[in-house]
Write a protein that holds these residues in place. Structure first.
Motif, PDB file in Angstrom:
ATOM      1  N   SER A 234       4.509 -11.093   4.496  1.00  0.00           N
ATOM      2  CA  SER A 234       3.875 -11.213   3.168  1.00  0.00           C
ATOM      3  C   SER A 234       2.514 -11.898   3.266  1.00  0.00           C
TER       4      SER A 234
ATOM      5  N   ASN B  25       4.120   3.970   3.975  1.00  0.00           N
ATOM      6  CA  ASN B  25       2.893   3.382   3.447  1.00  0.00           C
ATOM      7  C   ASN B  25       3.225   2.292   2.436  1.00  0.00           C
ATOM      8  N   SER B  26       2.229   1.486   2.139  1.00  0.00           N
ATOM      9  CA  SER B  26       2.390   0.414   1.139  1.00  0.00           C
ATOM     10  C   SER B  26       3.646  -0.400   1.412  1.00  0.00           C
ATOM     11  N   LEU B  27       3.802  -0.791   2.640  1.00  0.00           N
ATOM     12  CA  LEU B  27       5.016  -1.499   3.033  1.00  0.00           C
ATOM     13  C   LEU B  27       5.126  -2.842   2.328  1.00  0.00           C
ATOM     14  N   LYS B  28       6.369  -3.203   2.050  1.00  0.00           N
ATOM     15  CA  LYS B  28       6.676  -4.445   1.362  1.00  0.00           C
ATOM     16  C   LYS B  28       7.588  -5.304   2.241  1.00  0.00           C
TER      17      LYS B  28
ATOM     18  N   SER C 150       0.870   0.239   6.933  1.00  0.00           N
ATOM     19  CA  SER C 150       1.591   1.479   7.190  1.00  0.00           C
ATOM     20  C   SER C 150       2.138   1.506   8.606  1.00  0.00           C
TER      21      SER C 150
ATOM     22  N   ASP D 284       7.511   7.739  -3.254  1.00  0.00           N
ATOM     23  CA  ASP D 284       6.062   7.628  -3.445  1.00  0.00           C
ATOM     24  C   ASP D 284       5.396   6.734  -2.416  1.00  0.00           C
ATOM     25  N   ARG D 285       6.176   6.134  -1.504  1.00  0.00           N
ATOM     26  CA  ARG D 285       5.591   5.322  -0.434  1.00  0.00           C
ATOM     27  C   ARG D 285       5.919   5.891   0.937  1.00  0.00           C
TER      28      ARG D 285
ATOM     29  N   ASP E 219      11.039  -4.160   2.891  1.00  0.00           N
ATOM     30  CA  ASP E 219      11.283  -3.023   3.783  1.00  0.00           C
ATOM     31  C   ASP E 219      11.663  -3.493   5.186  1.00  0.00           C
TER      32      ASP E 219
ATOM     33  N   ALA F 246       2.068  -6.803   4.614  1.00  0.00           N
ATOM     34  CA  ALA F 246       2.386  -6.107   3.373  1.00  0.00           C
ATOM     35  C   ALA F 246       1.202  -5.238   2.952  1.00  0.00           C
ATOM     36  N   GLY F 247       1.527  -4.034   2.528  1.00  0.00           N
ATOM     37  CA  GLY F 247       0.495  -3.077   2.171  1.00  0.00           C
ATOM     38  C   GLY F 247       0.090  -2.160   3.309  1.00  0.00           C
TER      39      GLY F 247
END
Length: 126
Positions: A126, A83-86, A16, A65-66, A89, A13-14
């Motif tokens: 995570s 970017n800033s993957l969660k 790219s 925005d990501r 996703d 997480a977070g």
């Protein structure tokens, strides 16, 4: 027409990833291209799309925005920079090409897309 999606993988997480969609066939530069995803047990979801000339881009609200979509018509390739993957996703990501040249329809609707790649798995831990 063949579409080859690549670039998926396992990321924290977070992190790219950049997905690529390489197309074969003629006249790539007159078709809108979209990215969709499908998570286990869920329906296919629109993620992003770019118009045939690259001037218009669309995103589902959850990735705005990501993620950034772009295309290189000289290389017959569309990219999805994520970017800033969660963890949410996590899904198989598919690229698709519309059947009708020069767009004009709802790029978030999967029905105009007549050609689909095989998908690439993105897993966000995570």
């Amino acid at each position: 027409v063949q579409l080859q999606a690549s670039g998926g993988g396992l990321v924290q997480a977070g992190g790219s990833l950049r997905l690529s969609c390489a197309a074969s066939g003629r006249a790539f530069n007159i078709y809108d291209i979209g990215w969709f995803r499908q998570a286990p047990g869920k329906e296919r979801e629109f993620v992003s799309a770019v118009s045939w000339d690259g001037r218009k881009t669309y995103y589902v609200e959850s990735v705005e925005d990501r993620f950034t979509i772009s295309r290189d018509n000289a290389k017959y390739t569309v990219y999805l920079q994520m970017n800033s993957l969660k963890p949410e996703d996590t899904a198989v990501y598919y690229c698709a090409r519309e059947s009708t040249p020069l767009g004009g329809g709802d790029m978030s609707d999967f029905r105009p897309y007549g050609y689909w790649g095989q998908g690439t798995l993105v897993t966000v831990s995570s």
